[in-house]
Design a protein around this motif. Structure first.
Motif, PDB file in Angstrom:
ATOM      1  N   THR A 708       8.149 -36.352  40.993  1.00  0.00           N
ATOM      2  CA  THR A 708       8.219 -34.896  40.967  1.00  0.00           C
ATOM      3  C   THR A 708       9.291 -34.412  41.934  1.00  0.00           C
ATOM      4  O   THR A 708       9.407 -34.928  43.052  1.00  0.00           O
ATOM      5  N   TYR A 709      10.072 -33.436  41.481  1.00  0.00           N
ATOM      6  CA  TYR A 709      10.988 -32.707  42.353  1.00  0.00           C
ATOM      7  C   TYR A 709      10.535 -31.253  42.373  1.00  0.00           C
ATOM      8  O   TYR A 709      10.221 -30.670  41.329  1.00  0.00           O
ATOM      9  N   TYR A 710      10.488 -30.653  43.565  1.00  0.00           N
ATOM     10  CA  TYR A 710      10.051 -29.262  43.682  1.00  0.00           C
ATOM     11  C   TYR A 710      10.987 -28.483  44.601  1.00  0.00           C
ATOM     12  O   TYR A 710      11.671 -29.039  45.466  1.00  0.00           O
ATOM     13  N   ASN A 711      10.982 -27.168  44.405  1.00  0.00           N
ATOM     14  CA  ASN A 711      11.802 -26.268  45.213  1.00  0.00           C
ATOM     15  C   ASN A 711      11.065 -24.943  45.303  1.00  0.00           C
ATOM     16  O   ASN A 711      10.709 -24.348  44.281  1.00  0.00           O
ATOM     17  N   SER A 712      10.812 -24.478  46.525  1.00  0.00           N
ATOM     18  CA  SER A 712      10.063 -23.229  46.704  1.00  0.00           C
ATOM     19  C   SER A 712      10.744 -22.336  47.734  1.00  0.00           C
ATOM     20  O   SER A 712      11.337 -22.821  48.703  1.00  0.00           O
ATOM     21  N   ASP A 713      10.645 -21.035  47.505  1.00  0.00           N
ATOM     22  CA  ASP A 713      11.096 -20.019  48.454  1.00  0.00           C
ATOM     23  C   ASP A 713       9.927 -19.092  48.753  1.00  0.00           C
ATOM     24  O   ASP A 713       9.338 -18.523  47.830  1.00  0.00           O
ATOM     25  N   THR A 742      12.234 -28.005  49.773  1.00  0.00           N
ATOM     26  CA  THR A 742      12.557 -28.843  48.617  1.00  0.00           C
ATOM     27  C   THR A 742      12.107 -30.262  48.921  1.00  0.00           C
ATOM     28  O   THR A 742      12.100 -30.692  50.073  1.00  0.00           O
ATOM     29  N   GLY A 743      11.745 -30.974  47.876  1.00  0.00           N
ATOM     30  CA  GLY A 743      11.297 -32.333  48.142  1.00  0.00           C
ATOM     31  C   GLY A 743      11.051 -33.126  46.884  1.00  0.00           C
ATOM     32  O   GLY A 743      11.114 -32.617  45.758  1.00  0.00           O
ATOM     33  N   ILE A 744      10.761 -34.395  47.091  1.00  0.00           N
ATOM     34  CA  ILE A 744      10.398 -35.288  45.999  1.00  0.00           C
ATOM     35  C   ILE A 744       9.063 -35.949  46.334  1.00  0.00           C
ATOM     36  O   ILE A 744       8.720 -36.162  47.503  1.00  0.00           O
ATOM     37  N   GLU A 745       8.321 -36.247  45.292  1.00  0.00           N
ATOM     38  CA  GLU A 745       7.061 -36.967  45.402  1.00  0.00           C
ATOM     39  C   GLU A 745       7.106 -38.146  44.447  1.00  0.00           C
ATOM     40  O   GLU A 745       7.562 -38.021  43.308  1.00  0.00           O
ATOM     41  N   LEU A 746       6.626 -39.276  44.926  1.00  0.00           N
ATOM     42  CA  LEU A 746       6.611 -40.485  44.101  1.00  0.00           C
ATOM     43  C   LEU A 746       5.241 -41.134  44.202  1.00  0.00           C
ATOM     44  O   LEU A 746       4.740 -41.380  45.305  1.00  0.00           O
ATOM     45  N   ASP A 747       4.638 -41.389  43.049  1.00  0.00           N
ATOM     46  CA  ASP A 747       3.347 -42.077  42.984  1.00  0.00           C
ATOM     47  C   ASP A 747       3.527 -43.328  42.133  1.00  0.00           C
ATOM     48  O   ASP A 747       3.928 -43.236  40.958  1.00  0.00           O
ATOM     49  N   VAL A 748       3.243 -44.482  42.709  1.00  0.00           N
ATOM     50  CA  VAL A 748       3.386 -45.753  41.993  1.00  0.00           C
ATOM     51  C   VAL A 748       2.080 -46.521  42.099  1.00  0.00           C
ATOM     52  O   VAL A 748       1.542 -46.707  43.201  1.00  0.00           O
ATOM     53  N   ASN A 749       1.554 -46.969  40.951  1.00  0.00           N
ATOM     54  CA  ASN A 749       0.352 -47.795  40.924  1.00  0.00           C
ATOM     55  C   ASN A 749       0.632 -49.040  40.096  1.00  0.00           C
ATOM     56  O   ASN A 749       1.133 -48.952  38.967  1.00  0.00           O
ATOM     57  N   ILE A 750       0.316 -50.197  40.668  1.00  0.00           N
ATOM     58  CA  ILE A 750       0.575 -51.477  40.012  1.00  0.00           C
ATOM     59  C   ILE A 750      -0.717 -52.287  39.979  1.00  0.00           C
ATOM     60  O   ILE A 750      -1.395 -52.433  41.001  1.00  0.00           O
ATOM     61  N   SER A 751      -1.048 -52.810  38.788  1.00  0.00           N
ATOM     62  CA  SER A 751      -2.211 -53.689  38.625  1.00  0.00           C
ATOM     63  C   SER A 751      -1.742 -54.943  37.893  1.00  0.00           C
ATOM     64  O   SER A 751      -1.847 -55.044  36.658  1.00  0.00           O
ATOM     65  N   PRO A 752      -1.182 -55.926  38.617  1.00  0.00           N
ATOM     66  CA  PRO A 752      -0.520 -57.075  37.978  1.00  0.00           C
ATOM     67  C   PRO A 752      -1.437 -57.904  37.081  1.00  0.00           C
ATOM     68  O   PRO A 752      -0.972 -58.517  36.124  1.00  0.00           O
ATOM     69  N   PHE A 753      -2.730 -57.940  37.397  1.00  0.00           N
ATOM     70  CA  PHE A 753      -3.643 -58.822  36.652  1.00  0.00           C
ATOM     71  C   PHE A 753      -4.523 -58.045  35.676  1.00  0.00           C
ATOM     72  O   PHE A 753      -5.530 -58.566  35.203  1.00  0.00           O
ATOM     73  N   LYS A 754      -4.113 -56.821  35.373  1.00  0.00           N
ATOM     74  CA  LYS A 754      -4.967 -55.930  34.581  1.00  0.00           C
ATOM     75  C   LYS A 754      -5.300 -56.494  33.205  1.00  0.00           C
ATOM     76  O   LYS A 754      -6.422 -56.363  32.720  1.00  0.00           O
ATOM     77  N   ASN A 755      -4.344 -57.105  32.567  1.00  0.00           N
ATOM     78  CA  ASN A 755      -4.547 -57.564  31.188  1.00  0.00           C
ATOM     79  C   ASN A 755      -4.783 -59.074  31.080  1.00  0.00           C
ATOM     80  O   ASN A 755      -4.625 -59.648  30.007  1.00  0.00           O
ATOM     81  N   GLY A 765      -1.294 -49.206  45.275  1.00  0.00           N
ATOM     82  CA  GLY A 765      -0.901 -47.818  45.093  1.00  0.00           C
ATOM     83  C   GLY A 765      -0.012 -47.353  46.231  1.00  0.00           C
ATOM     84  O   GLY A 765      -0.316 -47.602  47.405  1.00  0.00           O
ATOM     85  N   VAL A 766       1.096 -46.701  45.891  1.00  0.00           N
ATOM     86  CA  VAL A 766       2.027 -46.176  46.891  1.00  0.00           C
ATOM     87  C   VAL A 766       2.257 -44.698  46.608  1.00  0.00           C
ATOM     88  O   VAL A 766       2.554 -44.315  45.466  1.00  0.00           O
ATOM     89  N   VAL A 767       2.095 -43.865  47.637  1.00  0.00           N
ATOM     90  CA  VAL A 767       2.433 -42.448  47.525  1.00  0.00           C
ATOM     91  C   VAL A 767       3.521 -42.141  48.546  1.00  0.00           C
ATOM     92  O   VAL A 767       3.474 -42.610  49.683  1.00  0.00           O
ATOM     93  N   PHE A 768       4.512 -41.353  48.129  1.00  0.00           N
ATOM     94  CA  PHE A 768       5.674 -41.081  48.975  1.00  0.00           C
ATOM     95  C   PHE A 768       6.056 -39.623  48.826  1.00  0.00           C
ATOM     96  O   PHE A 768       6.018 -39.057  47.725  1.00  0.00           O
ATOM     97  N   ASN A 769       6.446 -39.000  49.937  1.00  0.00           N
ATOM     98  CA  ASN A 769       6.915 -37.615  49.899  1.00  0.00           C
ATOM     99  C   ASN A 769       8.050 -37.429  50.904  1.00  0.00           C
ATOM    100  O   ASN A 769       7.946 -37.856  52.053  1.00  0.00           O
ATOM    101  N   GLN A 770       9.126 -36.829  50.428  1.00  0.00           N
ATOM    102  CA  GLN A 770      10.220 -36.424  51.314  1.00  0.00           C
ATOM    103  C   GLN A 770      10.415 -34.929  51.143  1.00  0.00           C
ATOM    104  O   GLN A 770      10.728 -34.453  50.052  1.00  0.00           O
ATOM    105  N   ASN A 771      10.216 -34.192  52.216  1.00  0.00           N
ATOM    106  CA  ASN A 771      10.320 -32.738  52.167  1.00  0.00           C
ATOM    107  C   ASN A 771      11.398 -32.267  53.139  1.00  0.00           C
ATOM    108  O   ASN A 771      11.461 -32.713  54.284  1.00  0.00           O
ATOM    109  N   THR A 772      12.251 -31.374  52.660  1.00  0.00           N
ATOM    110  CA  THR A 772      13.282 -30.772  53.505  1.00  0.00           C
ATOM    111  C   THR A 772      13.023 -29.276  53.579  1.00  0.00           C
ATOM    112  O   THR A 772      12.949 -28.604  52.548  1.00  0.00           O
ATOM    113  N   GLN A 773      12.898 -28.791  54.784  1.00  0.00           N
ATOM    114  CA  GLN A 773      12.591 -27.370  54.999  1.00  0.00           C
ATOM    115  C   GLN A 773      13.806 -26.675  55.610  1.00  0.00           C
ATOM    116  O   GLN A 773      14.524 -27.264  56.429  1.00  0.00           O
ATOM    117  N   LYS A 774      14.029 -25.436  55.219  1.00  0.00           N
ATOM    118  CA  LYS A 774      15.117 -24.665  55.817  1.00  0.00           C
ATOM    119  C   LYS A 774      14.723 -23.194  55.862  1.00  0.00           C
ATOM    120  O   LYS A 774      14.225 -22.649  54.879  1.00  0.00           O
TER     121      LYS A 774
END
Length: 1023
Positions: A708-713, A742-755, A765-774
């Motif tokens: 996700t990319y977001y931008n708010s005022d 403004t920022g980006i959000e990244l959600d990654v989930n991996i289940s190598p043995f699922k099938n 599971g990895v969650v990541f957020n980078q936010n830049t404020q001005k």
């Protein structure tokens, strides 16, 4: 004849009963998923009856049924299967995934469930297992590191303490950055109060922490304005939607019990070579390490705090010995059940925490009821009731400039003083205090005589009625209230230094929210694959705050406020062929806190999604793909009574040389005008935000990616700016300022043995957020706006073109970056009011691992924060006092600080020469370098990597407990906040915050209670 007939009838009945029992038998087996792993909790019902059971943690089940009966096997996300009972007593079932059933449902605004497939916005989801895997007393703390874009910061190690919650960066210049909390559709208070601020304030917790995590089924984090727009002004900072657990068919009793042991996560690294004093001379009234070297005076005696003559010996573990091994006990008992028309769940929770500071505790009791019934095919009702009672005593006061603040003296205790000695000698035979020094209270006097207590009694209740007018149209009304009364008491006993005659202060806070949602919902589908869902309703909220203070000399203050917010809204959802989705919302609010010509404000939202994977058909690479986008506007109102003058009764007045300054005087009472100039032309604050995103599931759902990319005022902010005192006021309220995030959000989930057909599973599971404020703009003519302030020029400010920053004194440098040293003292020169760094992190990340093999499970969560600036007042005190290891360097030696001297000739020309002036001694060096007035000397990189959670569990096989009456039994080991893997702040945990929950970020620490690590055991069983 009659007797004979009765005998024949009895014989016939006995034969029938015998035949019936002969036909009924016990059927058992195992329920597995497509990978061969057991499916715990699968439902097994005898078709056409209410008789049923569920599979245990091993997937095993057992049920009595007659030959020829049909068993129905069902599980969420899997196709229902039916099996006929034959001659065999064993029926094993492998469940196949149901593509339709696998469409995840997310709880969104107003408690409305929507298909995750069709959402055009990013919504974070945390389920019950994730919340309680390593149990926390607070559901807020349990969210840390689990949702991208959500930053949770614990405030201190105080039992029942608070946490700061910020979604997608701080947006407010007024200090309100917390999201709204909603439980089963009912908005609740998340108030966090700190009456004394930086001078002796306590961490009193925030009200969202009152909720029992064991009652929660799921948490949805509505991050953006498009997701939370239906809540209006209250959700300008996002929304956290809590859905509580319900009952299901059959009777179930669950017991969940945890016992953990708590200790400080991080304590300072002390020196143990020097005693208290100054310039190498002993002084019992100093709390520091600048006295004589202990080994040099081993044969001498000195007077201690009691007046006794003692030899000086180092106490390396004295600070560690001060802290108790805390105990956390969390116990929940839940009773649930239901039938085809009804369900209920009743629970009781007791949370009992004994803090690491002796005398500090937190006890909370939660009673909850969630019950619903379908009275007819058209009419249903549901009621939710939560009653909470909590009490805490001995909450440790933090900060400075208050006689009850002890943490600075505990962490800064002289190396020769024993806490056991202080504890055993805090009063004399007459009951008078034996102080630590002539100016400092004995910490055990404060602990035993001056406890700070908080009592909270709270009721959260809601009732929902739903009536289906047609198959497509229904009417819903939800009425609820959140009421609590919070009583606080601060005590200074007679004989307390600073308040010798004693005093006490009582605060009584009363808060109530009344919320009513009434709406019509219309849903219609046609054969062409078009689905339309609309919702139209209105909303009324009436919060009120009541505060009463009773201070020394029996003076008191009484403040009451009330606000009303009335809104109408609509929510329209369009779905074409389960591939194209469009959501339109609109809301208009009328607020009592804004002027009549500006009190109505409208804000729309739109979001949509396209499931493009439908174009590719079934394949082994792309299991699911969706692009999404959304735009929304959200408005918000002002604080109550910001428009007109509100005169308040005054308990005193100031007149120079007056003999008395208390009121009433001579029967005359007094009133005082507000210090803030009201503004009758205020308008709503407004936030505009857009976001775009991509969701992918790859390799037969092994890999799940969300971006996700977001931008708010956020504009027209409601702020108070300083005005000349000649106006008769200190500040005025106006609309000004724009903050962009403004920022980006990244959600990654991996289940190598699922099938794979294996008994082993691994989910990453990895969650990541980078936010830049001005800060885009402020008030015309204003270059900086102060958000928060501490001591000696330490402030957090907003400045155009920059992020929120930490400001204070800075060491002077020349153009080449060399420190400028005073040629007379050898100490660095300083300059004031300089920017020292950003308060918010550059990015955050959570890494969650979960492993399972057969009946064993193991998991851990790593929480990462990168960047940001932290000021540590505790480190300043420790270094300035010569108590920590780094202050040993160069003692008794000549030390010349690296830098240059500034030389100005007669013509005013400035040149620089290498500094050759030694400091007078290291006591003076550290007293200058780490003085609270030298902010830069106590500034550190706020980054850290933490092992936030660890859990290990064992599910006892059902065959071992089948004769006990238990349906499941699990033993576990759990730990929270276990290890700081890496950080850059000496002596303290960087995850503490002095300014409380409402501010822009956690960036300042001063004498905070150390955070705790917690390790213990868990037992979970069901009947």
């Amino acid at each position: 004849m009659k007797t004979k007939f009765s005998g024949i009838l009895t014989l016939l009945l006995a034969f029938v009963v015998q035949l019936t029992f002969a036909q009924e038998k016990t059927i058992s087996g195992t329920v597995l998923d497509g990978s061969g792993l057991p499916l715990p909790g699968a439902t097994v019902l005898i078709k056409g009856t209410t008789t049923g059971t569920s599979s245990d943690f091993d997937g095993n089940y057992s049920i009595k049924a007659s030959q020829g009966a049909t068993l129905v096997f069902s599980f969420v996300g899997y196709a229902t299967q039916e099996k006929t009972v034959g001659a065999s007593n064993t029926i094993n079932v492998t469940m196949a995934e149901d593509a339709a059933a696998l469409e995840e449902v997310v709880v969104t605004a107003l408690g409305i469930s929507k298909k995750e497939r069709g959402l055009g916005v990013s919504v974070g989801e945390v389920d019950s297992e994730s919340l309680t895997r390593a149990r926390s007393a607070s559901p807020v703390d349990a969210l840390a590191g689990k949702v991208s874009g959500l930053k949770i910061t614990q405030q201190s190690g105080t039992p029942g303490g608070s946490a700061s919650i910020i979604i997608r960066g701080a947006t407010s210049l007024s200090g309100d950055n917390q999201p709204i909390f909603v439980i089963d559709g009912m908005p609740i208070s998340n108030q966090s109060l700190n009456q004394d601020g930086i001078t002796g304030g306590v961490d009193g917790g925030n009200r969202a922490g009152d909720i029992n995590p064991d009652d929660i089924e799921s948490v949805s984090v509505l991050k953006g304005a498009a997701a939370s727009a239906l809540y209006g002004a209250r959700a300008k900072n996002g929304a956290i939607i809590i859905t509580t657990k319900k009952g299901s068919k059959g009777l179930k009793v669950e017991v969940n019990s945890s016992l953990r042991f708590d200790s400080p996560l991080k304590l300072p690294n002390y020196q143990n070579e020097y005693a208290q004093g100054t310039a190498g001379t002993y002084d019992k009234d100093r709390i520091n390490g600048w006295g004589p070297k202990i080994s040099d005076v081993s044969g001498q005696t000195f007077e201690d705090f009691k007046g006794d003559q003692v030899t000086l010996t180092a106490k390396p573990d004295n600070v560690e010995d001060f802290f108790n091994t805390g105990i956390t006990m969390i116990n929940t008992v839940a009773l649930s059940g239901g039938d085809e028309k009804s369900d209920y769940r009743l629970s009781y929770n007791n949370t009992n925490v004994e803090g690491i500071v002796i005398g500090s505790d937190y006890i909370r009791n939660n009673f909850s009821l969630n019950a619903g019934r379908n009275f007819t095919e058209n009419f249903s009702a549901r009621a939710n009731v939560n009653y909470i009672n909590s009490r805490s005593t001995g909450r440790t006061q933090q900060g400075s400039n208050d006689g009850n603040v002890i943490i600075d003296n505990v962490l800064g205790m002289s190396r020769t003083v024993s806490f056991a000695d202080l504890q055993n000698n805090y009063v004399d035979a007459a009951g008078n205090q034996i102080p630590l020094t002539e100016r400092t209270n004995n910490p055990y006097w404060v602990i035993n005589k001056n406890p700070f207590s908080i009592d909270v009694e709270r009721l959260i209740a809601s009732a929902e009625l739903e009536y289906a007018l047609t198959d497509d149209l229904k009417i819903v009304n939800r009425l609820g209230t959140d009421y609590y009364n919070e009583n606080r008491q601060k005590v200074y006993a007679n004989g307390s230094l600073g308040t010798l005659n004693g005093s006490f202060t009582n605060w009584d806070y009363y808060n109530q929210i009344i919320n009513n949602d009434f709406y019509l919902s219309y849903s219609k589908s046609n054969s062409e694959g078009l689905s339309i869902t609309t919702l139209t309703g209105d909303n009324l909220t009436v919060p009120g705050l009541y505060a009463l203070g009773n201070a020394e000399k029996l003076t008191g203050t009484d403040f009451r406020s009330k606000r009303k917010l009335y809104g109408v809204y609509t929510d329209i959802n369009l779905d074409y062929q389960n591939t194209y989705f469009l959501n339109l919302t609109a809301r208009n609010d009328w607020s009592s806190t804004l002027p009549e010509n500006n009190n109505s404000y409208f804000y729309p939202s739109v979001n949509g999604a396209i499931v493009f994977s439908e174009y590719f058909g079934s394949n082994n690479i792309l299991s699911f793909g969706k692009i999404r986008a959304g735009y929304a506007e959200v408005g918000s109102d002002a604080d109550p009574y910001s428009l007109l003058f509100g005169f308040e009764p005054s308990p005193d007045y100031y007149v120079q040389f007056s003999l008395s300054n208390t009121l009433p005087q001579g029967g005359i009472i007094g009133f005082e005008a507000p210090r803030t100039l009201p503004n009758a032309n205020l308008k709503p604050q407004r936030k505009k935000e857009y976001e775009v995103g991509l969701d992918l599931r790859l390799f037969q759902n092994i890999l799940d990616i969300g971006f996700t990319y977001y931008n708010s005022d956020t504009s027209d902010q409601l702020i108070n700016i300083d005005v000349p005192l000649s106006t008769g006021f200190f500040r005025k309220t106006l609309n000004a300022g724009v903050v962009n995030n403004t920022g980006i959000e990244l959600d990654v989930n991996i289940s190598p043995f699922k099938n794979m057909e294996t008994n082993f599973s691994w989910d990453l599971g990895v969650v990541f957020n980078q936010n830049t404020q001005k800060v885009t703009s402020l008030v015309e003519g204003v270059d900086e706006f102060q958000l928060q302030s501490g001591w000696s020029g330490l402030t957090i400010k907003a400045s155009p073109g920059q992020e929120f920053g930490l400001y204070g004194t800075r060491f002077k440098k020349n153009e080449d970056g060399d420190y400028i040293i005073n040629a007379s003292t050898g100490l660095k020169e300083v300059e004031t009011a300089k920017r020292l760094g950003n308060v918010a992190p550059d990015w955050t990340m959570g890494i969650n691992n979960s492993f399972r093999i057969k009946n064993f499970g193991f998991g851990f969560l790593i929480d990462v924060k990168q960047g940001g600036t932290l000021y540590s007042g505790t480190t300043a005190v420790l270094r300035g006092s010569g108590l920590v290891a780094e202050t040993l360097a160069n003692r008794g030696e000549t030390f010349i600080d690296t830098g240059v001297n500034e030389v100005t000739d007669n013509g005013g020309n400035v040149t620089y020469v290498e500094n050759t002036t030694p400091v007078q001694n290291m006591e003076e060096y550290w007293g200058h370098q780490s003085a609270t007035s030298n902010t830069e000397g106590n500034i550190f990189d706020a980054s850290y990597i933490k092992l936030r959670e660890v859990n290990f569990f064992y599910n006892v096989p059902s065959k071992l407990i089948e004769r006990t009456g238990l349906s499941s039994l699990r033993f576990g080991v759990e730990a929270r906040n276990l290890w700081i893997i890496d950080d850059h702040v000496p002596h303290i945990d960087p995850e503490v915050n002095f300014f409380g929950t409402g501010g822009p970020a956690a960036t300042v620490e001063f004498s905070s209670v150390p955070s705790v690590k917690s390790v213990g055991f868990n037992v979970n069983l069901t009947f």
